[in-house]
Design a protein around this motif. Sequence first.
Motif, PDB file in Angstrom:
ATOM      1  N   CYS A  23      29.417  30.938  -3.103  1.00  0.00           N
ATOM      2  CA  CYS A  23      28.937  31.508  -4.370  1.00  0.00           C
ATOM      3  C   CYS A  23      27.584  30.694  -4.824  1.00  0.00           C
ATOM      4  O   CYS A  23      27.355  29.644  -4.663  1.00  0.00           O
ATOM      5  CB  CYS A  23      30.180  30.801  -5.382  1.00  0.00           C
ATOM      6  SG  CYS A  23      31.762  31.625  -5.062  1.00  0.00           S
ATOM      7  N   LEU A  24      26.758  31.454  -5.130  1.00  0.00           N
ATOM      8  CA  LEU A  24      25.500  31.111  -5.498  1.00  0.00           C
ATOM      9  C   LEU A  24      25.255  30.744  -6.828  1.00  0.00           C
ATOM     10  O   LEU A  24      25.908  31.125  -7.788  1.00  0.00           O
ATOM     11  CB  LEU A  24      24.390  32.102  -5.328  1.00  0.00           C
ATOM     12  CG  LEU A  24      24.213  32.885  -4.019  1.00  0.00           C
ATOM     13  CD1 LEU A  24      23.209  34.017  -3.932  1.00  0.00           C
ATOM     14  CD2 LEU A  24      23.660  31.687  -3.023  1.00  0.00           C
ATOM     15  N   SER A  25      24.646  29.441  -7.045  1.00  0.00           N
ATOM     16  CA  SER A  25      24.373  29.122  -8.478  1.00  0.00           C
ATOM     17  C   SER A  25      23.368  29.824  -9.179  1.00  0.00           C
ATOM     18  O   SER A  25      22.794  30.880  -8.716  1.00  0.00           O
ATOM     19  CB  SER A  25      23.808  27.609  -8.577  1.00  0.00           C
ATOM     20  OG  SER A  25      22.608  27.443  -7.574  1.00  0.00           O
ATOM     21  N   SER A  26      23.432  29.814 -10.466  1.00  0.00           N
ATOM     22  CA  SER A  26      22.482  30.727 -11.364  1.00  0.00           C
ATOM     23  C   SER A  26      20.842  30.514 -10.840  1.00  0.00           C
ATOM     24  O   SER A  26      20.635  29.491 -10.495  1.00  0.00           O
ATOM     25  CB  SER A  26      22.649  30.201 -12.957  1.00  0.00           C
ATOM     26  OG  SER A  26      22.196  28.960 -12.979  1.00  0.00           O
ATOM     27  N   TYR A  27      20.602  31.671 -10.944  1.00  0.00           N
ATOM     28  CA  TYR A  27      19.175  31.561 -10.306  1.00  0.00           C
ATOM     29  C   TYR A  27      18.062  32.465 -11.207  1.00  0.00           C
ATOM     30  O   TYR A  27      18.584  33.334 -11.625  1.00  0.00           O
ATOM     31  CB  TYR A  27      18.954  32.339  -8.829  1.00  0.00           C
ATOM     32  CG  TYR A  27      17.630  32.723  -8.336  1.00  0.00           C
ATOM     33  CD1 TYR A  27      16.809  31.730  -7.849  1.00  0.00           C
ATOM     34  CD2 TYR A  27      17.040  33.926  -8.321  1.00  0.00           C
ATOM     35  CE1 TYR A  27      15.400  31.883  -7.403  1.00  0.00           C
ATOM     36  CE2 TYR A  27      15.887  34.288  -8.017  1.00  0.00           C
ATOM     37  CZ  TYR A  27      14.923  33.146  -7.587  1.00  0.00           C
ATOM     38  OH  TYR A  27      13.855  33.456  -7.104  1.00  0.00           O
ATOM     39  N   SER A  28      17.086  31.899 -11.792  1.00  0.00           N
ATOM     40  CA  SER A  28      15.812  32.560 -12.488  1.00  0.00           C
ATOM     41  C   SER A  28      14.753  32.894 -11.708  1.00  0.00           C
ATOM     42  O   SER A  28      13.966  32.031 -10.994  1.00  0.00           O
ATOM     43  CB  SER A  28      15.620  31.729 -13.567  1.00  0.00           C
ATOM     44  OG  SER A  28      16.759  31.229 -14.410  1.00  0.00           O
TER      45      SER A  28
END
Length: 314
Positions: A23-28
């Motif tokens: 699961c990837l953390s939020s990415y901007s």
Amino acid sequence: MEIFGSTFDDSVFSEARDRVCVCLSSYSAKVCEPEWFCDNAALDTDDSLEKQKVFKFRGDLAVRQGDYQKAYEAYSSCLEWIADNNLTIRRDVLEGMARCCTKLGQKDRALDLAHLLSKEASNTCHLSSLLLLKVSIYQHFGAVGSKMSSLQQLCSLLPFNPWHWFSLGQMCLQLSESAGEQTDRETEETQEEAEELNEDRVWLKACTCFIRTRLLLRILQQQQASFVLQRSENALQTTEDVLQRLNPKETTVQTLTEVMSEDLVPEKMREDYQDGESLASVHVQSFRERWWNKILLIGLLKTDGRQRQADMES
């Protein structure tokens, strides 16, 4: 029958086993303004990779705009920030610098940069790119013999690539049709290169190259479709038209076809055509050793040359 590496390894389509879901953390995502690298603020960083990107992008943009001096300066600055292990970008930048020097009329500097690239060439991709670069340099400065030599090296390195043969054939055709019009710009060519520019030799070499092109294109057509097939068909038609203009005797065509098709067997083509292979394991026979000596030994140059002369006099 598939050749030229057109088959796939079955493992490409196999399902991955024991795949772990992460699961990837939020990415901007980083948003950049158009031509952000032109702003001086883009260099306000201690990150060498970012500086490399800025100068590389500036150089690429300047080339696109036709400002080759500005492009050369940007590429030179970029070179200072490239990591020692980043050989791909380094080769790309050096080639860009060489092409800029060519456009700026700096022949010696362009060839010096090409020489640097030759020292770092480690596979056939590198060497073929280098030879194509040399072809463009020699063409720009009118070094006909050197350009022919580079094209012949390309044909020897990648003997089953019809487009290199086609390019060499077109060059020989131009020389054959403009025989006697070469000027003093050829004084840099060596004695051996000058001999290869002899009218009869150039004519016979043109015939040889276009016959080889025709053979390869006919083989490739069996595996092609769509616009790729259309390109080959157009080149094949051009080849046929050129051979009619060159007008070799039928016996010459038959003999050249036999000589130039000796290695065109699927097993050999699969074995030899390995683009990207390490140069340490590649033995490349020269154009003269592999093909030209056979043609000269057969005596086509003398016999068909005499016939051409007789046709011209009549």
